[in-house]
Design a protein around this motif. Sequence first.
Motif: not given
Length: 228
Positions: A171-176
């Motif tokens: 989810t954090a990767c998608a936010r980036l």
Amino acid sequence: MSLVYDIPEVLDRRDGPHGEVVLRRHGGLLQIIANGCFLMDTSDGRSERRLVDAALAALDASGERPAPHVLIGGLGVGFSLTHAAANSRWGGITVVEREPAVIDWHRRGPLSGLTRAALADPRTKIVEADLTRYVNETCATYDALCLDIDNGPGWTVTEGNETLYAPAGLTACARLLKPGGVVAVWSAKPSPEFEESLRNAGFQRVRTEEIPVARGVPDVVHLGVGPG
């Protein structure tokens, strides 16, 4: 008749923030060892280069995107960085590496001959940070994430790296990612479970691409397109 074997020569050994890291020469190869576990060497690099190319191809398939910015997770022996820097298509290249010794070996040590030109490229930025923390703390966004910090989602050798492949990490990767951006994850073996994790995190067009290697089963790159 006696056999003569090459004995690895330790070039540098340091205590880093995550344990011992060693750079050694074995014959014509340079090798990085972390806490006694072999991580990588300079023998091939085709899968690390394919990691970068696969991400760019996936971006192109999503539509025209001038001067995309790529985040490379893990400096290693520099294969991914040098390959990205050799391609004028990339508008920015950020490399996140958590081991200061590895960065120093590239800037001033035995690995500098491999990456000198790439490090001097004005598009290149080196960030000393743990990628698992960086993806949660940075405000920067990227067109592509090329992640190669371990043996893969199902075969981690570094404590804590598994959090990157967990739901919160993805989810954090998608936010980036900028809308329609791409995540590409290197792995030493396929992982259908990780493909499903990517889909559950909202990634689309998830697929796995095999890269033949000299010996053994192929390496793979897991790919997914972010929302938007």
